[in-house]
Scaffold this motif. Structure first.
Motif, short mmCIF file in Angstrom:
data_model
loop_
_atom_site.label_atom_id
_atom_site.label_comp_id
_atom_site.label_asym_id
_atom_site.label_seq_id
_atom_site.Cartn_x
_atom_site.Cartn_y
_atom_site.Cartn_z
N THR A 44 33.64 14.18 67.20
CA THR A 44 32.80 15.15 67.90
C THR A 44 33.66 16.34 68.32
OG1 THR A 44 33.25 13.90 69.89
CG2 THR A 44 31.17 13.44 68.79
N PRO A 45 33.05 17.53 68.35
CA PRO A 45 33.84 18.73 68.68
C PRO A 45 34.49 18.66 70.06
CG PRO A 45 31.62 19.31 67.95
CD PRO A 45 31.66 17.83 68.10
N SER A 46 33.95 17.81 70.94
CA SER A 46 34.48 17.77 72.30
C SER A 46 35.70 16.84 72.42
CB SER A 46 33.39 17.31 73.27
OG SER A 46 33.01 15.99 72.94
N THR A 47 36.62 16.95 71.44
CA THR A 47 37.81 16.10 71.55
C THR A 47 38.66 16.60 72.71
OG1 THR A 47 38.78 17.50 69.86
CG2 THR A 47 38.06 15.32 69.15
N PRO A 48 39.19 15.67 73.51
CA PRO A 48 40.02 16.11 74.64
C PRO A 48 41.27 16.81 74.12
CG PRO A 48 40.20 13.74 74.32
CD PRO A 48 39.13 14.22 73.40
N GLU A 49 41.82 17.68 74.93
CA GLU A 49 43.04 18.39 74.52
C GLU A 49 44.15 17.39 74.23
OE1 GLU A 49 43.99 22.38 76.49
OE2 GLU A 49 42.93 21.31 78.07
N LYS A 50 44.94 17.70 73.22
CA LYS A 50 46.12 16.88 72.93
C LYS A 50 47.17 17.24 73.97
CE LYS A 50 45.67 14.75 68.78
NZ LYS A 50 44.22 14.69 68.95
N THR A 51 47.59 16.26 74.74
CA THR A 51 48.61 16.56 75.74
C THR A 51 49.85 15.71 75.48
OG1 THR A 51 47.81 14.84 77.24
CG2 THR A 51 46.87 17.04 77.50
#
Length: 186
Positions: A44-51
């Motif tokens: 889904t486009p709402s992937t959390p930011e890669k941190t």
């Protein structure tokens, strides 16, 4: 580990390997898994930011966390050595981070991927050597400073163990019997 759709910068390709930069890190990947167009990422486009998790690595003092990625921006917080921070992105030598519940920017050169040793004093301990008083008779005068005219702090008898911090101009800066002072190196 790079997920599908990660944007990478390719520096060079040779023998089926590409030298790349991704997420602020440099490395090599097989060229057969790279494409010039972004693949349709199924998630889904709402992937959390890669941190990524980094640690503050300043040799002394604190690291200023600023409102934006410029030296002139206001300071949000001062981060001490060893503070764990979450890095969202890096660009132009600045990292967008979260630390102590606050968001801000810090210089990437003061971040490290491993937690630095946090001794109470970050400075390197003095290199000392152990020596012994070797006077043929009487005692050795330990003085306040490295001159013959300096006042005497203590009189050291032959065989006294001393800790030598440094030597210069024929004088040794030492600690003996819990006192600091200077004695002749000879």
């Amino acid at each position: 580990k790079l997920s599908k759709g990660t944007q990478v910068t390719v520096y060079s390709e040779s023998k089926g390997w590409a030298k790349i930069k991704a997420n602020g890190k440099e490395g090599h990947v097989s060229t057969k898994y790279l494409s010039t167009t972004k693949p349709g990422t199924e998630s889904t486009p709402s992937t959390p930011e890669k941190t990524t998790t980094n640690y503050v690595n300043v040799s002394s003092g604190t690291l200023n966390m600023r409102k934006s990625g410029t030296e002139s921006a206001g300071i949000v917080a001062k981060l001490s050595r060893g503070t764990q921070v979450t890095v969202y992105s890096e660009s132009n030598g600045w990292a967008k981070i979260k630390a102590d519940g606050k968001d801000g920017y810090v210089s990437t050169k003061y971040l490290s991927t491993t937690k630095p040793e946090t001794e109470s004093t970050p400075s390197i301990p003095e290199k000392t050597t152990t020596k012994y008083v070797n006077v043929s008779s009487g005692t050795l005068n330990m003085r306040k400073s490295g001159t013959e005219s300096a006042s005497i702090v203590a009189k050291l008898s032959r065989g006294t163990q001393v800790t030598v911090y440094s030597e210069s101009n024929g004088w040794a800066k030492i600690k003996a019997d819990g006192k600091d002072g200077y004695v002749s190196t000879k």
